[in-house]
Scaffold this motif. Structure first.
Motif, PDB file in Angstrom:
ATOM      1  N   VAL A 152      -6.340   3.700 -42.147  1.00  0.00           N
ATOM      2  CA  VAL A 152      -6.131   4.040 -40.793  1.00  0.00           C
ATOM      3  C   VAL A 152      -7.761   4.438 -40.147  1.00  0.00           C
ATOM      4  CG1 VAL A 152      -5.186   5.737 -38.962  1.00  0.00           C
ATOM      5  CG2 VAL A 152      -3.923   5.004 -41.232  1.00  0.00           C
ATOM      6  N   PRO A 153      -8.051   3.936 -39.294  1.00  0.00           N
ATOM      7  CA  PRO A 153      -9.618   4.088 -38.808  1.00  0.00           C
ATOM      8  C   PRO A 153      -9.478   5.379 -37.755  1.00  0.00           C
ATOM      9  CG  PRO A 153      -8.511   2.155 -37.477  1.00  0.00           C
ATOM     10  CD  PRO A 153      -7.765   2.577 -38.558  1.00  0.00           C
ATOM     11  N   THR A 154     -10.721   6.149 -37.885  1.00  0.00           N
ATOM     12  CA  THR A 154     -10.702   7.035 -36.799  1.00  0.00           C
ATOM     13  C   THR A 154     -11.432   6.338 -35.712  1.00  0.00           C
ATOM     14  OG1 THR A 154     -13.014   7.411 -37.413  1.00  0.00           O
ATOM     15  CG2 THR A 154     -11.541   9.075 -38.435  1.00  0.00           C
ATOM     16  N   LEU A 155     -11.005   6.986 -34.620  1.00  0.00           N
ATOM     17  CA  LEU A 155     -11.299   6.133 -33.144  1.00  0.00           C
ATOM     18  C   LEU A 155     -12.668   5.697 -33.129  1.00  0.00           C
ATOM     19  CD1 LEU A 155      -9.012   7.936 -30.606  1.00  0.00           C
ATOM     20  CD2 LEU A 155      -8.603   5.817 -31.712  1.00  0.00           C
ATOM     21  N   HIS A 156     -13.683   6.754 -33.539  1.00  0.00           N
ATOM     22  CA  HIS A 156     -15.051   6.229 -33.496  1.00  0.00           C
ATOM     23  C   HIS A 156     -15.572   4.993 -34.399  1.00  0.00           C
ATOM     24  CE1 HIS A 156     -15.794   9.481 -36.382  1.00  0.00           C
ATOM     25  NE2 HIS A 156     -16.514   8.710 -36.874  1.00  0.00           N
ATOM     26  N   ARG A 157     -14.643   4.913 -35.489  1.00  0.00           N
ATOM     27  CA  ARG A 157     -15.026   3.907 -36.464  1.00  0.00           C
ATOM     28  C   ARG A 157     -14.440   2.247 -35.981  1.00  0.00           C
ATOM     29  NH1 ARG A 157     -14.749   4.420 -42.752  1.00  0.00           N
ATOM     30  NH2 ARG A 157     -15.788   2.393 -42.540  1.00  0.00           N
ATOM     31  N   CYS A 158     -13.809   2.362 -34.827  1.00  0.00           N
ATOM     32  CA  CYS A 158     -12.936   1.128 -34.588  1.00  0.00           C
ATOM     33  C   CYS A 158     -13.869  -0.078 -34.204  1.00  0.00           C
ATOM     34  CB  CYS A 158     -12.061   1.502 -33.254  1.00  0.00           C
ATOM     35  SG  CYS A 158     -10.490   2.151 -33.652  1.00  0.00           S
ATOM     36  N   ALA A 159     -15.142   0.100 -34.489  1.00  0.00           N
ATOM     37  CA  ALA A 159     -15.965  -1.172 -34.181  1.00  0.00           C
ATOM     38  C   ALA A 159     -16.343  -1.823 -35.611  1.00  0.00           C
ATOM     39  CB  ALA A 159     -17.335  -0.726 -33.430  1.00  0.00           C
ATOM     40  N   GLU A 160     -15.914  -1.083 -36.636  1.00  0.00           N
ATOM     41  CA  GLU A 160     -16.441  -1.676 -38.006  1.00  0.00           C
ATOM     42  C   GLU A 160     -15.511  -2.757 -38.384  1.00  0.00           C
ATOM     43  OE1 GLU A 160     -17.288   0.846 -40.831  1.00  0.00           O
ATOM     44  OE2 GLU A 160     -18.217   2.507 -39.427  1.00  0.00           O
TER      45      GLU A 160
ATOM     46  N   GLU B  38      -0.918   5.992 -31.162  1.00  0.00           N
ATOM     47  CA  GLU B  38      -0.532   5.719 -32.672  1.00  0.00           C
ATOM     48  C   GLU B  38      -1.370   5.927 -33.745  1.00  0.00           C
ATOM     49  OE1 GLU B  38      -0.432   2.654 -30.269  1.00  0.00           O
ATOM     50  OE2 GLU B  38       1.890   2.760 -29.967  1.00  0.00           O
ATOM     51  N   LEU B  39      -2.592   5.743 -33.423  1.00  0.00           N
ATOM     52  CA  LEU B  39      -3.580   6.080 -34.625  1.00  0.00           C
ATOM     53  C   LEU B  39      -3.645   7.466 -34.876  1.00  0.00           C
ATOM     54  CD1 LEU B  39      -6.451   3.816 -33.717  1.00  0.00           C
ATOM     55  CD2 LEU B  39      -4.858   3.445 -35.475  1.00  0.00           C
ATOM     56  N   ALA B  40      -3.400   8.491 -33.732  1.00  0.00           N
ATOM     57  CA  ALA B  40      -3.354   9.890 -33.869  1.00  0.00           C
ATOM     58  C   ALA B  40      -2.169  10.298 -34.694  1.00  0.00           C
ATOM     59  CB  ALA B  40      -3.334  10.609 -32.404  1.00  0.00           C
ATOM     60  N   GLN B  41      -1.091   9.635 -34.258  1.00  0.00           N
ATOM     61  CA  GLN B  41       0.213   9.962 -35.100  1.00  0.00           C
ATOM     62  C   GLN B  41       0.093   9.308 -36.557  1.00  0.00           C
ATOM     63  OE1 GLN B  41       3.519  11.074 -33.635  1.00  0.00           O
ATOM     64  NE2 GLN B  41       3.131  11.650 -35.717  1.00  0.00           N
ATOM     65  N   PHE B  42      -0.553   8.492 -37.102  1.00  0.00           N
ATOM     66  CA  PHE B  42      -0.691   7.953 -38.512  1.00  0.00           C
ATOM     67  C   PHE B  42      -1.568   9.264 -38.966  1.00  0.00           C
ATOM     68  CE2 PHE B  42      -0.762   3.300 -37.551  1.00  0.00           C
ATOM     69  CZ  PHE B  42       0.515   3.024 -37.863  1.00  0.00           C
ATOM     70  N   HIS B  43      -2.636   9.760 -38.315  1.00  0.00           N
ATOM     71  CA  HIS B  43      -3.481  10.868 -38.913  1.00  0.00           C
ATOM     72  C   HIS B  43      -2.764  12.038 -38.948  1.00  0.00           C
ATOM     73  CE1 HIS B  43      -7.175   8.625 -39.100  1.00  0.00           C
ATOM     74  NE2 HIS B  43      -7.015   8.345 -37.715  1.00  0.00           N
TER      75      HIS B  43
ATOM     76  N   GLU C 198       4.914  11.077 -25.963  1.00  0.00           N
ATOM     77  CA  GLU C 198       4.218   9.841 -26.147  1.00  0.00           C
ATOM     78  C   GLU C 198       5.093   8.579 -26.495  1.00  0.00           C
ATOM     79  OE1 GLU C 198      -0.028  11.987 -27.511  1.00  0.00           O
ATOM     80  OE2 GLU C 198       1.530  11.196 -28.927  1.00  0.00           O
ATOM     81  N   VAL C 199       4.889   7.579 -25.881  1.00  0.00           N
ATOM     82  CA  VAL C 199       5.395   6.363 -26.329  1.00  0.00           C
ATOM     83  C   VAL C 199       4.856   5.637 -27.164  1.00  0.00           C
ATOM     84  CG1 VAL C 199       6.592   4.162 -25.525  1.00  0.00           C
ATOM     85  CG2 VAL C 199       6.854   6.418 -24.053  1.00  0.00           C
ATOM     86  N   LEU C 200       5.183   5.470 -28.407  1.00  0.00           N
ATOM     87  CA  LEU C 200       4.331   4.758 -29.597  1.00  0.00           C
ATOM     88  C   LEU C 200       5.236   3.555 -30.158  1.00  0.00           C
ATOM     89  CD1 LEU C 200       3.519   8.072 -31.501  1.00  0.00           C
ATOM     90  CD2 LEU C 200       2.363   6.950 -29.834  1.00  0.00           C
ATOM     91  N   ARG C 201       4.537   2.721 -30.657  1.00  0.00           N
ATOM     92  CA  ARG C 201       5.045   1.789 -31.168  1.00  0.00           C
ATOM     93  C   ARG C 201       4.601   1.334 -32.662  1.00  0.00           C
ATOM     94  NH1 ARG C 201       4.098  -4.290 -31.439  1.00  0.00           N
ATOM     95  NH2 ARG C 201       5.902  -5.467 -31.410  1.00  0.00           N
ATOM     96  N   PHE C 202       5.449   1.150 -33.587  1.00  0.00           N
ATOM     97  CA  PHE C 202       5.118   0.818 -34.851  1.00  0.00           C
ATOM     98  C   PHE C 202       5.984  -0.157 -35.394  1.00  0.00           C
ATOM     99  CE2 PHE C 202       4.802   5.436 -34.153  1.00  0.00           C
ATOM    100  CZ  PHE C 202       3.592   5.811 -34.455  1.00  0.00           C
ATOM    101  N   GLY C 203       5.328  -0.994 -36.686  1.00  0.00           N
ATOM    102  CA  GLY C 203       5.878  -2.200 -37.068  1.00  0.00           C
ATOM    103  C   GLY C 203       6.003  -3.289 -36.124  1.00  0.00           C
ATOM    104  N   GLY C 204       6.775  -4.307 -36.073  1.00  0.00           N
ATOM    105  CA  GLY C 204       6.883  -5.255 -35.028  1.00  0.00           C
ATOM    106  C   GLY C 204       7.914  -6.115 -35.261  1.00  0.00           C
TER     107      GLY C 204
ATOM    108  N   ALA D 128     -11.137  -2.417 -38.321  1.00  0.00           N
ATOM    109  CA  ALA D 128     -11.374  -2.993 -36.891  1.00  0.00           C
ATOM    110  C   ALA D 128     -10.107  -3.481 -36.438  1.00  0.00           C
ATOM    111  CB  ALA D 128     -12.457  -4.014 -36.897  1.00  0.00           C
ATOM    112  N   GLY D 129      -9.307  -4.388 -37.011  1.00  0.00           N
ATOM    113  CA  GLY D 129      -8.088  -5.006 -36.957  1.00  0.00           C
ATOM    114  C   GLY D 129      -6.936  -3.967 -36.255  1.00  0.00           C
ATOM    115  N   MET D 130      -6.979  -2.689 -37.089  1.00  0.00           N
ATOM    116  CA  MET D 130      -6.029  -1.648 -36.832  1.00  0.00           C
ATOM    117  C   MET D 130      -6.339  -1.032 -35.488  1.00  0.00           C
ATOM    118  SD  MET D 130      -3.821  -0.755 -39.107  1.00  0.00           S
ATOM    119  CE  MET D 130      -3.392   0.732 -38.832  1.00  0.00           C
ATOM    120  N   CYS D 131      -7.592  -1.395 -35.147  1.00  0.00           N
ATOM    121  CA  CYS D 131      -7.702  -0.761 -33.673  1.00  0.00           C
ATOM    122  C   CYS D 131      -7.306  -1.873 -32.677  1.00  0.00           C
ATOM    123  CB  CYS D 131      -9.379  -0.610 -33.054  1.00  0.00           C
ATOM    124  SG  CYS D 131      -9.978   0.353 -34.721  1.00  0.00           S
ATOM    125  N   ALA D 132      -7.378  -3.184 -33.056  1.00  0.00           N
ATOM    126  CA  ALA D 132      -6.724  -4.067 -32.090  1.00  0.00           C
ATOM    127  C   ALA D 132      -5.190  -3.984 -31.936  1.00  0.00           C
ATOM    128  CB  ALA D 132      -7.023  -5.626 -32.448  1.00  0.00           C
TER     129      ALA D 132
END
Lengths: 494, 417
Positions: A467-475, A444-449, B154-160, A434-438
């Motif tokens: 890495v959460p799928t977008l629909h799991r972002c509430a967990e 960015e999540l799509a790039q990770f996938h 797409e503009v993406l941000r990784f790390g911090g 869930a924190g990953m979604c925050a």
């Protein structure tokens, strides 16, 4: 709370077991429930699931054969080292194979000239330093679980430790990895030189939580043991001053080997537990460890003492001898179990923040703590901004667990809001999806996938983690410790 | 100081348009490392105007700047607060770039866009580190986070901007050394360090083999060594740290104190030492630090034995691989060396203002993907050690994950990427 993983067993369970028995001796393939029980969770014991099958290969060739089989049958694979992780990264799947690397536990070579150790993934972190010690060398990253955790797991999590501001994380101390891909192919990443051609796959693999490939060998860098280490303890009447003192030390050009802070609730709990001689009235204490040559340490101890006093420390003590140095550290290292003693349960958070925001973050954590009616003690790797708020709660009180998790999530969101991150060193695993979604947006999540798919197009390696799928972002979930009994009560946690 | 500007939107729009049209892009910063890679073809995407230090927190040891920010500007800001980039990135200002790339003199001097000045983006994209590298870490070790534009625009941000961060794959560090083939760097956050209070350089009379042996032995002891190289019949060692530590180490190591130590290491860092001016092809061999010294080679040994510069007309790929390392060809093969390419037009697209057009197809302005795909460089065009087929296949899939149409600096590292 995530609880049990209830996926139904894989239709090809029998075929998998049969295939594994053709590769491995019978005692290396486990599938009876009582044999599977020890593997049902890692250090995050609130999440449990029995794996479908456990495989215990004892050679790289066997790992390759197991991966080829799982790939052919499209069975998910979760790799596991010592299982000391705190984010559920090694949580098994009921429809999957748990691949234990525990039997690959040989130190293959120590090269005292080139200052490297070549080890199998199941070698314990501390065992590397022990083997290097006769040569005056050691392996620098020292996660608190170092007596038990393995180098394979360290690579998967990019483990840090108390000394990482000065000596770096796992990623800074690994030179070369041998990995087995999801298809069972063996690849070498990095080299025995200081760099390698092409993309920095070594960095990408480090901290990838077992989602990209299985580490079957690591060559790590060894450093000379410092001549001397010395520690100072400073007490402050408010946390802002303690934070400013850390900034002052660094601004003066000194990089301490260790730099730890505890707030008043943490000081009190630790002192009651181990009697380290901490000043229990202090709002915060700082522990500053300096290492290096004799001359260097003597010079820096004087300067740091002056800087601490100038920053408003009401008291600064220098450990008189090794015994007192150990005692100063003992309180800090006992902080987690100490909190476990004063509360039925606690939940350990792992955010990182820019250090200058510390007073504000602690103030807002205190407000949240009041609003949720739950006490929070804070320990802080102050040098690198890694904050471990410990939320005290009682799981037996109806609704308190849920409130704790909500408070935890608020704290992680706060870390992201001030420019930090949801996990400094424990990893995402299943706990911080869930924190990953925050922290990350959809792109960015799509790039990770997409990166994941470049290694593992079928998503067989440790699916559902990191890495959460977008629909799991509430967990979301958490590291919960009940009755002061964490999963590895004998391991220090700090 | 150059004016600051945030061109994120313009640059992203350019990449989105290129993605839609399938147009290859040649990413340009200061152009100082244009020669360190295979020739580029495509529309010029100049990021040097996207510049400025976004944040610098000395007590946090972090700095964030836009990719086009001149490295010199960043180093000056750090020096004001007694800090530095501990990996000592080389700048390779125009004169070095010209010598190494054998380019004719630029038709015009430094332009108003800051061309000719090394930028942060180019520094990180090339992952170059100076003499301190074995002791303090490489460029990639100091990368904390990036903002980038991927091949879809797409503009993406990784790390911090924090030291410890294990949320998600470490895609920011992956950009170090990728030479823009995975993304257009927009912003980089780096860990910075205090400058050591004391520094001293010692010279010792040693042959190359003895020097390498000594460097490795010293590196296994708690000594404040931050650089060690060997050239001619002399070993040079730099000590940095607390006054007392440097003094004690100097007594232990012996040798003679070099007064102009800082200038010496600067000449090593920038490849301006006399050794590098010899005619012939300059090779960088990255080897295990204790690899035996091949006495037949004319070489400059740096990084305590782990980086060996060799001037040789022979191809050194196999030699480097056999020693457990890899080679980089630092002299770009001349455009006129390639039988398939037209001879370069002096002053036309070859100066620092158009550094990335200096390759085999300078006439291919505009770029064309099908022509690109048909292009396969031979051994003469090789700059980086070849990857084995399995690793190369993984690289290609990774490239596609960031840049599905292959528009970002295609062919820069390898023809297939």
């Amino acid at each position: 709370m995530g609880g049990m993983n209830q996926t139904t067993p894989h239709p090809r369970r029998a075929e998998l077991i049969q295939g594994l028995l053709a590769i491995l001796p019978a005692d290396s393939v486990l599938y009876e429930p009582e044999d599977l029980r020890p593997y049902e969770c890692d250090g995050l014991s609130a999440y449990r699931a029995l794996p479908m099958v456990v495989a215990l290969p004892s050679s790289v060739e066997q790992v390759q054969a197991v991966m080829r089989l799982a790939y052919r049958l499209k069975v998910p694979v979760v790799a596991r080292g010592a299982g000391t992780g705190l984010s559920g990264g090694a949580l098994p799947r009921a429809d999957g194979l748990l691949l234990s690397l525990a039997r690959l536990k040989s130190i293959l070579a120590i090269d005292p000239i080139a200052r490297t150790a070549r080890v199998q993934p199941g070698v314990r972190n501390l065992a590397i330093s022990e083997a290097a010690r006769p040569y005056g060398l050691y392996y620098a990253p020292d996660p608190s679980s170092q007596i038990a955790c393995t180098i394979g797991g360290n690579v998967a999590e990019n483990s840090g430790g108390v000394h990482c501001l000065k000596y770096g994380l796992t990623v800074h101390n690994v030179l070369k990895l041998e990995v087995v891909t999801v298809e069972g192919e063996r690849l070498t990443l990095g080299s025995d030189a200081l760099d390698a051609p092409g993309y920095d796959l070594l960095a990408l693999m480090t901290g990838s939580e077992g989602l990209l490939a299985v580490v079957v060998e690591a060559t790590v860098r060894l450093l000379p043991l410092p001549e001397r280490a010395q520690v100072l303890l400073a007490a402050f009447d408010d946390v802002a001053r303690a934070g400013a003192a850390v900034g002052a030390i660094i601004a003066a050009g000194i990089i301490p080997a260790g730099l730890e802070m505890m707030d008043n609730p943490a000081i009190r709990a630790a002192e009651a537990f181990v009697q380290a001689g901490y000043p229990v009235e202090a709002a915060a204490i700082l522990l500053v460890e300096l290492d290096g040559t004799n001359a260097e340490v003597s010079e820096q101890v004087m300067r740091v003492r002056e800087l601490l006093l100038a920053s408003g420390a009401r008291e600064v003590r220098t450990a008189r001898d090794e015994a007192e140095r150990q005692l100063f550290w003992k309180g800090r290292k006992a902080a987690f179990p100490a909190v476990g003693r004063i509360s039925p349960d606690y939940y350990c958070m792992d955010g990182t923040i820019p250090r200058r925001r510390l007073p504000e973050v602690l103030e807002r954590i205190a407000q949240l703590s009041q609003a949720y009616g739950l006490a929070v003690a804070n320990v802080f790797h102050a040098g690198d901004g890694n904050l471990h708020p410990l939320i005290l709660y009682d799981a037996n009180r109806p609704g308190e667990l849920e409130r704790t998790e909500e408070l935890g999530q608020r704290i992680l969101e706060l870390c992201v809001e001030v420019g930090g991150t949801i996990t400094g060193e424990h990893g995402v695993g299943v706990e911080k999806l869930a924190g990953m979604c925050a922290q990350f947006g959809a792109a960015e999540l799509a790039q990770f996938h997409a990166v994941k798919a470049a290694f593992d197009p079928d998503g067989l390696l440790n699916p559902g983690k990191a890495v959460p799928t977008l629909h799991r972002c509430a967990e979301f979930g958490a590291m919960h410790v009940h009755g002061g009994n964490p999963r590895f009560p004998e391991l220090p946690r700090f | 100081m150059l004016p600051t500007a945030d061109l994120t939107e313009d640059l992203a729009e350019r990449v989105r348009a290129a993605y839609a049209a399938g147009t290859p892009l040649a990413i340009v910063g200061g152009g100082t490392k244009a020669w360190l890679g295979r020739p580029l073809h495509g529309e010029r995407l100049d990021v040097s105007g996207h510049r400025g230090i976004v944040s610098y927190e000395p007590t946090e040891l972090t700095l964030t700047a836009r990719a086009g920010t001149p490295l010199a500007e960043i180093e000056a800001a750090l020096a004001e607060r007694g800090q530095c980039l501990a990996f000592e990135p080389p700048h390779f200002l125009v004169k070095v770039a010209q010598r190494l790339s054998k380019l004719p003199s630029p038709a015009s001097g430094r332009g108003d866009g800051g061309e000719g000045l090394a930028t942060l983006g180019g520094t990180v994209a090339c992952n170059l580190s100076g003499p301190a590298r074995p002791y303090t870490g490489a460029c990639r070790d100091f990368v904390l986070g990036v903002r980038l534009i991927n091949g879809r625009g797409e503009v993406l941000r990784f790390g911090g901007e924090v030291m410890k961060n294990v949320a998600g794959y470490d895609l920011s560090r992956l950009m170090a050394g990728a030479q823009g083939t995975l993304g257009v760097l927009l912003e980089v956050s780096l860990k910075v360090l205090p400058r050591p209070p004391a520094e001293l350089t010692l010279a010792l009379e040693l042959d190359a083999a003895a020097a390498v042996e000594r460097f490795n032995a010293w590196a296994g002891q708690p000594l404040p060594i931050t650089a060690a190289c060997h050239v001619g019949e002399r070993a040079y060692v730099r000590l940095s740290g607390a006054e007392a530590a440097v003094r004690a180490a100097r007594q232990r190591l012996g040798g003679e104190v070099i007064e102009a130590g800082a200038a010496f290491w600067q000449s090593v860092r920038e490849l301006e030492h006399g050794f590098f001016k010899a005619p012939g092809v300059l090779w960088r061999l990255s080897l295990p630090p204790a690899a035996p010294v091949d006495l037949k080679l004319r070489q400059f040994i740096d990084w305590g034995g782990a980086q060996r510069w060799v001037v040789s007309d022979a191809e050194l790929w196999d030699l480097a691989a056999a020693a457990g390392g890899h080679a980089t060809r630092y002299h770009k093969s001349r455009a006129s060396d390639s039988p398939r390419s037209p001879p370069p037009q002096a002053g036309e697209g070859l100066g620092v203002r158009e550094p990335f057009m200096a390759g085999t197809s300078a006439s291919m302005s505009g770029g064309d993907l099908s022509a690109m795909n048909g292009y396969r460089g031979g051994r003469r065009d090789r700059v980086f050690q070849p990857l084995n087929p399995a690793l190369l296949a993984l690289h290609r899939r990774l490239k596609a994950a960031f840049d599905p149409k292959g528009i970002l600096n295609p062919g820069r590292l390898y023809p297939e990427l």
